[in-house]
Design a protein around this motif. Structure first.
Motif, PDB file in Angstrom:
ATOM      1  N   ARG A   1      23.617-106.007  43.793  1.00 29.36           N
ATOM      2  CA  ARG A   1      24.465-106.151  42.605  1.00 29.36           C
ATOM      3  C   ARG A   1      24.152-107.454  41.887  1.00 29.36           C
ATOM      4  O   ARG A   1      23.920-108.488  42.519  1.00 29.36           O
ATOM      5  CB  ARG A   1      25.947-106.151  42.984  1.00 29.36           C
TER       6      ARG A   1
ATOM      7  N   ASN B   1      28.547-107.321  37.641  1.00 22.75           N
ATOM      8  CA  ASN B   1      29.196-106.020  37.837  1.00 22.75           C
ATOM      9  C   ASN B   1      28.204-104.861  37.822  1.00 22.75           C
ATOM     10  O   ASN B   1      28.613-103.699  37.846  1.00 22.75           O
ATOM     11  CB  ASN B   1      30.253-105.793  36.749  1.00 22.75           C
TER      12      ASN B   1
ATOM     13  N   HIS C   1      39.135-105.586  49.857  1.00 18.24           N
ATOM     14  CA  HIS C   1      38.758-106.073  48.523  1.00 18.24           C
ATOM     15  C   HIS C   1      38.098-107.448  48.637  1.00 18.24           C
ATOM     16  O   HIS C   1      37.105-107.725  47.947  1.00 18.24           O
ATOM     17  CB  HIS C   1      39.990-106.141  47.627  1.00 18.24           C
TER      18      HIS C   1
ATOM     19  N   GLN D   1      35.949-112.911  47.658  1.00 22.17           N
ATOM     20  CA  GLN D   1      37.005-113.804  47.166  1.00 22.17           C
ATOM     21  C   GLN D   1      38.387-113.275  47.550  1.00 22.17           C
ATOM     22  O   GLN D   1      38.613-112.072  47.578  1.00 22.17           O
ATOM     23  CB  GLN D   1      36.932-113.922  45.637  1.00 22.17           C
TER      24      GLN D   1
ATOM     25  N   GLN E   1      34.567-107.008  49.820  1.00 21.46           N
ATOM     26  CA  GLN E   1      33.680-106.482  48.791  1.00 21.46           C
ATOM     27  C   GLN E   1      33.358-107.496  47.704  1.00 21.46           C
ATOM     28  O   GLN E   1      32.272-107.476  47.127  1.00 21.46           O
ATOM     29  CB  GLN E   1      34.305-105.216  48.186  1.00 21.46           C
ATOM     30  N   THR E   2      34.304-108.404  47.430  1.00 16.74           N
ATOM     31  CA  THR E   2      34.107-109.384  46.358  1.00 16.74           C
ATOM     32  C   THR E   2      33.733-110.773  46.869  1.00 16.74           C
ATOM     33  O   THR E   2      33.211-111.590  46.111  1.00 16.74           O
ATOM     34  CB  THR E   2      35.385-109.519  45.511  1.00 16.74           C
TER      35      THR E   2
END
Length: 202
Positions: free
Chosen positions: A39, A42, A135, A141, A138-139
């Motif tokens: 990635r 986005n 989440h 953060q 995945q991020t």
């Protein structure tokens, strides 16, 4: 997604309950041990599917310092803790090692989120804790903090108490720990029932 339950039991970090491991891998991982996801912001960069571990590792090395690269069963963040692509370990694309490393790192993320929620004891809030932990995985953060480099808050006292309340085997029948993590109180399990989640992705 179909996952090898025996492999998860054998390889997952013992700091996580099996129910958490299953939901983590099912919702945050990939059934393909050679899966490489790249990635940039986005945007997902399409890469040719790897057919061998060598090809998967080559893909990771090609993109790791230029984009966010996730790899393997747990979609482990490949760039964590390295300064150069040559430092990448082939264990990233070994299913068992990927599960071991991924669940150990996710265990820290889970504990960070769990602590933020005030170390809850109610089973009703656990699905939301897991959703936020996924989440964060995945991020990278959570509440403005970089979870992969943040310090591990360790096991909450309430979870430790629950663990100690479980009947223990006598010394004569208890199996010997296979490694230091088996007796490290900071790596002890958090016992929660996530059976009601139903595999719903966040």
């Amino acid at each position: 997604m179909a996952f090898d339950a025996d492999l998860l039991r054998k390889c997952a970090d013992p700091s996580l309950e099996p129910a958490i491991v299953e939901q983590f891998v099912r919702q945050g991982g990939s059934p393909d041990p050679l899966a490489v996801t790249v990635r940039s912001g986005n945007r997902i960069i399409l890469v040719s599917p790897a057919k061998t571990s060598e090809q998967a590792l080559a893909l990771v090395r090609e993109h790791v310092r230029k984009a966010v690269v996730r790899v393997g069963v747990t979609q482990f963040p490949a760039g964590i803790g390295i300064r150069d692509a040559s430092e990448l370990n082939p264990a990233l694309v070994d299913p068992c090692e990927n599960i071991r490393m991924g669940t150990a790192l996710f265990g820290k993320v889970w504990r960070i989120v769990f602590k933020w929620y005030g170390n809850p004891t109610s089973e009703e809030v656990m699905p939301q804790v897991l959703e936020d932990a996924l989440h964060a995985w995945q991020t990278g953060q959570f509440e403005g903090a970089a979870v992969f480099s943040a310090p591990d808050p360790g096991e909450p006292k309430a979870a430790k108490q629950r663990r100690e309340d479980v009947p223990q085997l006598s010394p004569a029948t208890a199996p010997a720990p296979s490694d230091a993590s088996a007796v490290d109180p900071n790596k002890a399990a958090i016992r929660v029932d996530l059976s009601g989640i139903g595999g719903k992705a966040p």
